[in-house]
Structure formats: C-alpha cells, structure tokens
Design a protein around this motif. Structure first.
Motif, PDB file in Angstrom:
ATOM      1  N   ALA A 184      19.647  37.088  91.206  1.00  0.00           N
ATOM      2  CA  ALA A 184      21.041  37.475  90.986  1.00  0.00           C
ATOM      3  C   ALA A 184      21.845  37.069  92.213  1.00  0.00           C
ATOM      4  O   ALA A 184      21.285  36.638  93.226  1.00  0.00           O
ATOM      5  N   ALA A 185      23.146  37.227  92.116  1.00  0.00           N
ATOM      6  CA  ALA A 185      24.031  36.905  93.242  1.00  0.00           C
ATOM      7  C   ALA A 185      23.627  37.739  94.453  1.00  0.00           C
ATOM      8  O   ALA A 185      23.064  38.835  94.325  1.00  0.00           O
ATOM      9  N   SER A 186      23.929  37.216  95.620  1.00  0.00           N
ATOM     10  CA  SER A 186      23.570  37.925  96.849  1.00  0.00           C
ATOM     11  C   SER A 186      24.314  39.253  96.950  1.00  0.00           C
ATOM     12  O   SER A 186      25.355  39.457  96.332  1.00  0.00           O
ATOM     13  N   LEU A 187      23.755  40.133  97.740  1.00  0.00           N
ATOM     14  CA  LEU A 187      24.291  41.476  97.922  1.00  0.00           C
ATOM     15  C   LEU A 187      24.763  41.632  99.363  1.00  0.00           C
ATOM     16  O   LEU A 187      23.981  41.449 100.294  1.00  0.00           O
ATOM     17  N   PRO A 188      26.063  41.956  99.562  1.00  0.00           N
ATOM     18  CA  PRO A 188      26.561  42.146 100.927  1.00  0.00           C
ATOM     19  C   PRO A 188      26.035  43.456 101.527  1.00  0.00           C
ATOM     20  O   PRO A 188      26.168  44.514 100.929  1.00  0.00           O
ATOM     21  N   LEU A 189      25.429  43.348 102.688  1.00  0.00           N
ATOM     22  CA  LEU A 189      24.943  44.528 103.405  1.00  0.00           C
ATOM     23  C   LEU A 189      25.620  44.584 104.771  1.00  0.00           C
ATOM     24  O   LEU A 189      26.124  43.589 105.273  1.00  0.00           O
ATOM     25  N   ARG A 190      25.613  45.782 105.372  1.00  0.00           N
ATOM     26  CA  ARG A 190      26.301  46.034 106.646  1.00  0.00           C
ATOM     27  C   ARG A 190      27.763  45.612 106.549  1.00  0.00           C
ATOM     28  O   ARG A 190      28.318  45.047 107.482  1.00  0.00           O
ATOM     29  N   ALA A 191      28.383  45.904 105.407  1.00  0.00           N
ATOM     30  CA  ALA A 191      29.704  45.365 105.121  1.00  0.00           C
ATOM     31  C   ALA A 191      30.819  46.407 105.031  1.00  0.00           C
ATOM     32  O   ALA A 191      31.984  46.061 105.175  1.00  0.00           O
ATOM     33  N   LEU A 192      30.494  47.671 104.775  1.00  0.00           N
ATOM     34  CA  LEU A 192      31.522  48.667 104.487  1.00  0.00           C
ATOM     35  C   LEU A 192      31.537  49.801 105.514  1.00  0.00           C
ATOM     36  O   LEU A 192      30.484  50.324 105.877  1.00  0.00           O
ATOM     37  N   ALA A 193      32.737  50.174 105.932  1.00  0.00           N
ATOM     38  CA  ALA A 193      32.907  51.345 106.801  1.00  0.00           C
ATOM     39  C   ALA A 193      33.259  52.525 105.898  1.00  0.00           C
ATOM     40  O   ALA A 193      34.412  52.702 105.503  1.00  0.00           O
ATOM     41  N   PHE A 194      32.257  53.301 105.536  1.00  0.00           N
ATOM     42  CA  PHE A 194      32.475  54.424 104.624  1.00  0.00           C
ATOM     43  C   PHE A 194      33.201  55.562 105.311  1.00  0.00           C
ATOM     44  O   PHE A 194      32.968  55.850 106.484  1.00  0.00           O
ATOM     45  N   SER A 195      34.056  56.216 104.549  1.00  0.00           N
ATOM     46  CA  SER A 195      34.752  57.410 105.027  1.00  0.00           C
ATOM     47  C   SER A 195      33.765  58.569 105.071  1.00  0.00           C
ATOM     48  O   SER A 195      32.961  58.734 104.159  1.00  0.00           O
ATOM     49  N   GLN A 196      33.843  59.350 106.108  1.00  0.00           N
ATOM     50  CA  GLN A 196      32.963  60.511 106.240  1.00  0.00           C
ATOM     51  C   GLN A 196      33.698  61.804 105.914  1.00  0.00           C
ATOM     52  O   GLN A 196      33.128  62.877 105.958  1.00  0.00           O
ATOM     53  N   GLY A 197      34.979  61.686 105.599  1.00  0.00           N
ATOM     54  CA  GLY A 197      35.796  62.870 105.338  1.00  0.00           C
ATOM     55  C   GLY A 197      35.621  63.392 103.930  1.00  0.00           C
ATOM     56  O   GLY A 197      34.816  62.885 103.139  1.00  0.00           O
ATOM     57  N   PRO A 198      36.408  64.404 103.593  1.00  0.00           N
ATOM     58  CA  PRO A 198      36.342  64.974 102.241  1.00  0.00           C
ATOM     59  C   PRO A 198      36.870  63.976 101.214  1.00  0.00           C
ATOM     60  O   PRO A 198      37.585  63.023 101.557  1.00  0.00           O
ATOM     61  N   LEU A 199      36.523  64.198  99.956  1.00  0.00           N
ATOM     62  CA  LEU A 199      37.017  63.332  98.894  1.00  0.00           C
ATOM     63  C   LEU A 199      38.530  63.496  98.764  1.00  0.00           C
ATOM     64  O   LEU A 199      39.062  64.598  98.930  1.00  0.00           O
ATOM     65  N   PRO A 200      39.224  62.408  98.457  1.00  0.00           N
ATOM     66  CA  PRO A 200      40.670  62.507  98.278  1.00  0.00           C
ATOM     67  C   PRO A 200      41.016  63.259  96.995  1.00  0.00           C
ATOM     68  O   PRO A 200      40.169  63.454  96.121  1.00  0.00           O
ATOM     69  N   ASP A 201      42.265  63.656  96.892  1.00  0.00           N
ATOM     70  CA  ASP A 201      42.760  64.371  95.713  1.00  0.00           C
ATOM     71  C   ASP A 201      43.259  63.344  94.698  1.00  0.00           C
ATOM     72  O   ASP A 201      44.453  63.186  94.495  1.00  0.00           O
ATOM     73  N   TRP A 202      42.321  62.618  94.096  1.00  0.00           N
ATOM     74  CA  TRP A 202      42.622  61.573  93.125  1.00  0.00           C
ATOM     75  C   TRP A 202      42.141  62.020  91.751  1.00  0.00           C
ATOM     76  O   TRP A 202      41.273  62.896  91.637  1.00  0.00           O
ATOM     77  N   TYR A 217      22.354  50.726 103.339  1.00  0.00           N
ATOM     78  CA  TYR A 217      22.351  49.370 103.857  1.00  0.00           C
ATOM     79  C   TYR A 217      23.700  48.663 103.702  1.00  0.00           C
ATOM     80  O   TYR A 217      23.966  47.679 104.396  1.00  0.00           O
ATOM     81  N   ALA A 218      24.555  49.155 102.815  1.00  0.00           N
ATOM     82  CA  ALA A 218      25.902  48.586 102.682  1.00  0.00           C
ATOM     83  C   ALA A 218      26.808  49.043 103.828  1.00  0.00           C
ATOM     84  O   ALA A 218      27.801  48.387 104.134  1.00  0.00           O
ATOM     85  N   GLN A 219      26.447  50.165 104.462  1.00  0.00           N
ATOM     86  CA  GLN A 219      27.214  50.727 105.579  1.00  0.00           C
ATOM     87  C   GLN A 219      27.243  49.754 106.757  1.00  0.00           C
ATOM     88  O   GLN A 219      26.206  49.216 107.149  1.00  0.00           O
ATOM     89  N   SER A 220      28.442  49.521 107.288  1.00  0.00           N
ATOM     90  CA  SER A 220      28.537  48.657 108.468  1.00  0.00           C
ATOM     91  C   SER A 220      27.836  49.321 109.648  1.00  0.00           C
ATOM     92  O   SER A 220      27.721  50.542 109.725  1.00  0.00           O
ATOM     93  N   VAL A 221      27.353  48.477 110.545  1.00  0.00           N
ATOM     94  CA  VAL A 221      26.626  48.934 111.727  1.00  0.00           C
ATOM     95  C   VAL A 221      27.335  48.357 112.946  1.00  0.00           C
ATOM     96  O   VAL A 221      27.524  47.133 113.027  1.00  0.00           O
ATOM     97  N   PRO A 222      27.753  49.214 113.889  1.00  0.00           N
ATOM     98  CA  PRO A 222      28.425  48.691 115.083  1.00  0.00           C
ATOM     99  C   PRO A 222      27.574  47.629 115.780  1.00  0.00           C
ATOM    100  O   PRO A 222      26.378  47.808 115.984  1.00  0.00           O
ATOM    101  N   GLY A 223      28.211  46.505 116.082  1.00  0.00           N
ATOM    102  CA  GLY A 223      27.531  45.424 116.786  1.00  0.00           C
ATOM    103  C   GLY A 223      26.686  44.517 115.909  1.00  0.00           C
ATOM    104  O   GLY A 223      26.081  43.566 116.394  1.00  0.00           O
ATOM    105  N   ALA A 224      26.612  44.812 114.606  1.00  0.00           N
ATOM    106  CA  ALA A 224      25.815  43.986 113.689  1.00  0.00           C
ATOM    107  C   ALA A 224      26.740  43.348 112.653  1.00  0.00           C
ATOM    108  O   ALA A 224      27.641  44.001 112.129  1.00  0.00           O
ATOM    109  N   ASP A 225      26.516  42.080 112.376  1.00  0.00           N
ATOM    110  CA  ASP A 225      27.321  41.351 111.405  1.00  0.00           C
ATOM    111  C   ASP A 225      26.874  41.653 109.981  1.00  0.00           C
ATOM    112  O   ASP A 225      25.719  42.012 109.734  1.00  0.00           O
ATOM    113  N   ARG A 226      27.806  41.460 109.063  1.00  0.00           N
ATOM    114  CA  ARG A 226      27.488  41.538 107.636  1.00  0.00           C
ATOM    115  C   ARG A 226      26.436  40.473 107.332  1.00  0.00           C
ATOM    116  O   ARG A 226      26.422  39.395 107.913  1.00  0.00           O
ATOM    117  N   VAL A 227      25.565  40.810 106.408  1.00  0.00           N
ATOM    118  CA  VAL A 227      24.552  39.863 105.943  1.00  0.00           C
ATOM    119  C   VAL A 227      24.524  39.942 104.413  1.00  0.00           C
ATOM    120  O   VAL A 227      24.621  41.024 103.844  1.00  0.00           O
TER     121      VAL A 227
END
Length: 160
Positions: A30-48, A8-18
């Motif tokens: 508790a404090a509100s929770l941002p949903l539809r807010a993040l564009a997650f990377s689908q690639g491999p994990l970085p070398d960190w 639910y935190a994943q952004s959705v094309p055409g839908a605003d953050r809520v």
C-alpha cells in the motif's frame, strides 16, 4: 494497532518525518505511511460537534444504536480474494473524500468504533494523518475500542 500507529505518527523532537512502506501478509503493498509527522494536542477535546461511526457496516449490528452510521460499506471494503493493498487504497480514497466533506462543514470530532480489519484501519488512519498534516485542527478522531461490556476511548488524534 491504532494506538501504535498514533504513537509512531507523533512527531519526535530532533527527528525528521519518515514515510515507511506498508506490506500486508498477502504480499500486496500500500502507499507509504507518514511517521513522526504530527504534533498531537495534549489538551482537552475541543467543543466541536461529534459524529459517531463504526468502521465497517454489518460487522457489529449490536452497535447500531451507539453510532450515527458506518464509515465504510462492508460490501465495498471486505472483498474476498482482493489484495489487501488495494483494499487499503480504496479505504484511503474513501476516507480522504469523507474527511474533506466533514472538514468543509466545520471542525468535527469523529468517534470511530473500531474493527480489526487491517487494510480498512490502515487506509482510514493514513487519510487521517494526511488530513491533519494538510489541515491541522480540522478534525479530531477518537478511537473507541470494545472492552468487556462496553467501549474505552483511545488517545485522540488532534492537532492544532
């Protein structure tokens, strides 16, 4: 719960953050929770660099050999009789400060070995969402779940 939060935190094309209200079974909020807010990377994990944490100390000492430390001190987070909304707020404040310290050093992968204490999980992941919103690509959180004899990886919380 963590995988559902990520979904639910994943952004959705055409839908605003809520930002949604959070209410616990004890009636506290508790404090509100941002949903539809993040564009997650689908690639491999970085070398960190990787840091491994159990969410709460003293809960599962058999994991001590797997982790570098505990994210929260159990004594500070698991306070009997304290409203879960207040525990969530403490977990968020602690997590926000710790994520800022980690971010100041270098981008880092955090392997988080989960427990099921909801206000700690919610406060931690609310802080992760805010950190990724304010500083994309600064941290990657990989949940680790106990399954049978070992641990399975959850979906990475990583933005670019």
């Amino acid at each position: 719960m963590t995988e559902t939060l990520r979904q639910y935190a994943q952004s959705v094309p055409g839908a605003d953050r809520v930002d949604i209200a959070v209410e616990y079974g004890d009636g506290s909020t508790a404090a509100s929770l941002p949903l539809r807010a993040l564009a997650f990377s689908q690639g491999p994990l970085p070398d960190w660099p990787v840091l491994k944490f159990t969410l709460l100390s003293v809960r599962h000492v058999e994991m001590d050999h797997l982790v570098d430390g505990a994210w929260f001190r159990n004594l500070r987070i698991s306070r009997k009789g304290t409203p879960h909304g207040l525990i969530d707020a403490d977990a968020f404040a602690i997590s926000s400060a710790q994520l800022a310290r980690i971010r100041a050093r270098c981008p880092t992968i955090i392997e988080m070995y989960q427990t099921g204490f909801q206000p700690a999980v919610m406060g931690f992941y609310r802080a992760v969402i805010h950190a990724l919103l304010d500083h994309p690509g600064s941290v990657c959180v990989v949940p680790k779940y106990f399954v049978g004899e070992g641990f399975d990886k959850g979906a990475a919380w990583l933005t670019t």
